[in-house]
Design a protein around this motif. Structure first.
Motif, PDB file in Angstrom:
ATOM      1  N   ASN A   1      31.985  45.031  37.877  1.00 28.83           N
ATOM      2  CA  ASN A   1      31.585  44.435  39.150  1.00 28.83           C
ATOM      3  C   ASN A   1      32.740  44.407  40.145  1.00 28.83           C
ATOM      4  O   ASN A   1      33.843  44.863  39.875  1.00 28.83           O
TER       5      ASN A   1
ATOM      6  N   LEU B   1      27.323  34.709  36.134  1.00 28.13           N
ATOM      7  CA  LEU B   1      28.342  34.951  37.155  1.00 28.13           C
ATOM      8  C   LEU B   1      27.764  35.446  38.482  1.00 28.13           C
ATOM      9  O   LEU B   1      28.069  34.866  39.540  1.00 28.13           O
TER      10      LEU B   1
ATOM     11  N   PRO C   1      35.073  33.897  39.691  1.00 24.60           N
ATOM     12  CA  PRO C   1      34.951  34.273  38.277  1.00 24.60           C
ATOM     13  C   PRO C   1      35.796  33.424  37.336  1.00 24.60           C
ATOM     14  O   PRO C   1      35.384  33.152  36.202  1.00 24.60           O
TER      15      PRO C   1
ATOM     16  N   TRP D   1      34.348  41.814  41.285  1.00 17.71           N
ATOM     17  CA  TRP D   1      35.279  40.698  41.169  1.00 17.71           C
ATOM     18  C   TRP D   1      36.324  40.973  40.095  1.00 17.71           C
ATOM     19  O   TRP D   1      36.067  41.696  39.131  1.00 17.71           O
ATOM     20  N   THR D   2      37.483  40.371  40.256  1.00 22.60           N
ATOM     21  CA  THR D   2      38.495  40.426  39.208  1.00 22.60           C
ATOM     22  C   THR D   2      38.494  39.100  38.457  1.00 22.60           C
ATOM     23  O   THR D   2      38.031  38.078  38.975  1.00 22.60           O
ATOM     24  N   HIS D   3      39.039  39.118  37.257  1.00 22.07           N
ATOM     25  CA  HIS D   3      38.984  37.932  36.404  1.00 22.07           C
ATOM     26  C   HIS D   3      39.746  36.748  36.976  1.00 22.07           C
ATOM     27  O   HIS D   3      39.432  35.600  36.657  1.00 22.07           O
TER      28      HIS D   3
ATOM     29  N   CYS E   1      32.740  41.094  34.702  1.00 24.58           N
ATOM     30  CA  CYS E   1      33.702  41.319  35.786  1.00 24.58           C
ATOM     31  C   CYS E   1      34.210  42.763  35.803  1.00 24.58           C
ATOM     32  O   CYS E   1      34.634  43.259  36.845  1.00 24.58           O
TER      33      CYS E   1
ATOM     34  N   TYR F   1      33.569  37.424  31.230  1.00 22.49           N
ATOM     35  CA  TYR F   1      34.718  38.342  31.248  1.00 22.49           C
ATOM     36  C   TYR F   1      34.253  39.796  31.351  1.00 22.49           C
ATOM     37  O   TYR F   1      34.745  40.561  32.176  1.00 22.49           O
TER      38      TYR F   1
END
Length: 435
Positions: free
Chosen positions: A340, A379, A349, A342-344, A337, A334
């Motif tokens: 970074n 991740l 992810p 990416w979204t959750h 993210c 979590y």
């Protein structure tokens, strides 16, 4: 003593059969409740003839009823195989059956798992000569390579030759899985629960590199349903609650659960063998609800792949996972993210937050911060290793987790190998003064 132990094992066998059979039956009934029989069968044909590589949500490529039908049928096949080989009905089997059930919404079909079974059987018949009951891991977990069978059979348009070659390749992969799993374990020394995922990742990489040598390229696919999130959330919550109720009814107790919570979870920590079936089922239901709760809190979709993730987490509640060792790793995913790209709620992810719990033993052994770091490392790796095996190994997170542990465990082993042993106790930084 032996008579009493055998009696408990026989009772566990019947109870696990009842539970898994009931869930399989529930899947099959659901299939024909939500869809007409003809649509269920048409959709199942689409599922069977799809390549099934990552990410293929069977709900998206067919329909909801067909996905449940496929899951019910495949799970019953796994349960039937367990009875046929007289497997031990313990935590190992529970984790394998629930993983098989989950991935039957997401890559595994009655067609593509059978060649893996045959390959493991032939390996044993000609080489290892072990009791088949000792090969339950490559038999059931090894079906992660089912998409190799389906991709070759249906993904390249090779007709009957493709089907024949896909089956043969599946048999070969099944034999290889049985041969190398024990060796792969030495890489991570039990700190990666998805040992089969690591093994399959290496096999899938070799297979795909050979394909590329002949000019064959495989691109990832993206089939991801979103329309049944609320329905599937309630449905799955009901199943998880049912598992907890069965556990309580079958004698779960708090003292045994404390024993589970104190365990690092290092493979193979079989909670049925360590405690009892009832307490194990309660743990399975609890961590399954934690997984479902995470998806709900971040606003993620619930579909075939997410069902696979939550049911796999649930299954490994019998073999290494518990709330204390999975939460730090999930929190690590979590947090990573946030800075970074990416979204959750992105598929990668979201699935990684569930499957990253393969690294739970690191958290259970070395504490919260170690688990946090493991999740943060996991991740970025899992987002980029799928292309190595052509997206044909379903346990991609197990492969990424194994690679991470190969480095981390190797580093620790080179510095202080005794730290990895269960009897090692960390010394306090500050000592209390004794007056």
């Amino acid at each position: 003593m032996d008579t009493s132990l055998n009696l408990v094992k026989n009772i566990d066998r019947k109870r696990i059969t009842l539970l898994v059979g009931l869930i399989s039956l529930l899947f099959l009934v659901t299939a024909f409740v939500v869809e007409k029989p003809i649509e269920v069968l048409r959709g199942e044909w689409k599922i069977i003839t799809s390549p099934g590589i990552l990410i293929t949500d069977f709900i998206a490529i067919s329909n909801l009823g067909s996905a449940f039908f496929n899951a019910g049928l495949t799970t019953l096949m796994g349960l039937g195989l367990a009875w046929f080989i007289k497997a031990r009905f313990n935590g190992y089997l529970l984790s394998a059956i629930f993983t098989l059930a989950g991935f039957s919404f997401f890559g595994k079909t009655p067609f593509n798992i059978v060649p893996i079974f045959v390959g493991v059987y032939l390996y044993d018949a000609f080489f290892s000569h072990q009791p088949m009951r000792d090969l339950i891991a490559p038999l059931l977990f090894g079906t992660t390579l089912g998409p190799i069978v389906s991709q070759v059979a249906f993904g390249f348009g090779w007709g009957w030759w493709g089907i024949a070659f896909g089956i043969v390749l599946g048999v070969v992969c099944g034999g290889l899985m049985a041969a190398i799993m024990g060796h792969i374990y030495t890489f991570h020394q039990g700190y990666n629960l998805y040992n089969t995922g690591t093994s399959a990742g290496f096999i899938g990489t070799v297979v795909y590199m050979m394909m590329r040598g002949f000019g064959i390229q495989i691109e990832s696919v993206f089939y991801w349903s979103t329309e049944y999130t609320n329905l599937l959330s309630l449905y799955l919550f009901f199943i998880l609650l049912m598992i907890i109720i069965f556990g309580i009814f079958w004698g779960a107790n708090y003292s045994s659960y404390k024993k589970i919570l104190k365990c690092s979870g290092r493979l193979a920590s079989d909670y049925v063998e360590m405690t009892d079936l009832g307490t194990t089922l309660v743990n399975m239901g609890v961590i399954g609800i934690i997984g479902l709760g995470y998806v709900y809190l971040v606003g993620g979709d619930v579909n075939g792949p997410v069902l696979a993730g939550i049911l796999t987490v649930t299954g490994f509640g019998a073999l290494g996972k518990h709330p204390r060792n999975i939460l730090p790793v999930m929190i690590g995913v979590y947090f990573i993210c946030i800075p970074n790209i990416w979204t959750h709620t992105d598929p990668g992810p979201l699935l990684a937050a569930l499957f990253c719990t393969t690294l739970a033993p690191i958290s259970g052994r070395f504490g919260f911060l170690a688990g946090l770091a493991a999740g943060a490392i996991h991740l970025p790796m899992v987002m980029h290793v799928g292309g190595l095996h052509g997206y044909m190994s379903l346990y991609n997170n197990g492969f990424a987790g194994g690679l991470a542990m190969l480095l981390i465990v190797g580093f620790i082993n080179g510095l202080k190998p005794h730290v990895l042993e269960e009897d090692w106790v960390r010394k306090p930084i500050f000592k209390k003064k004794v007056n």
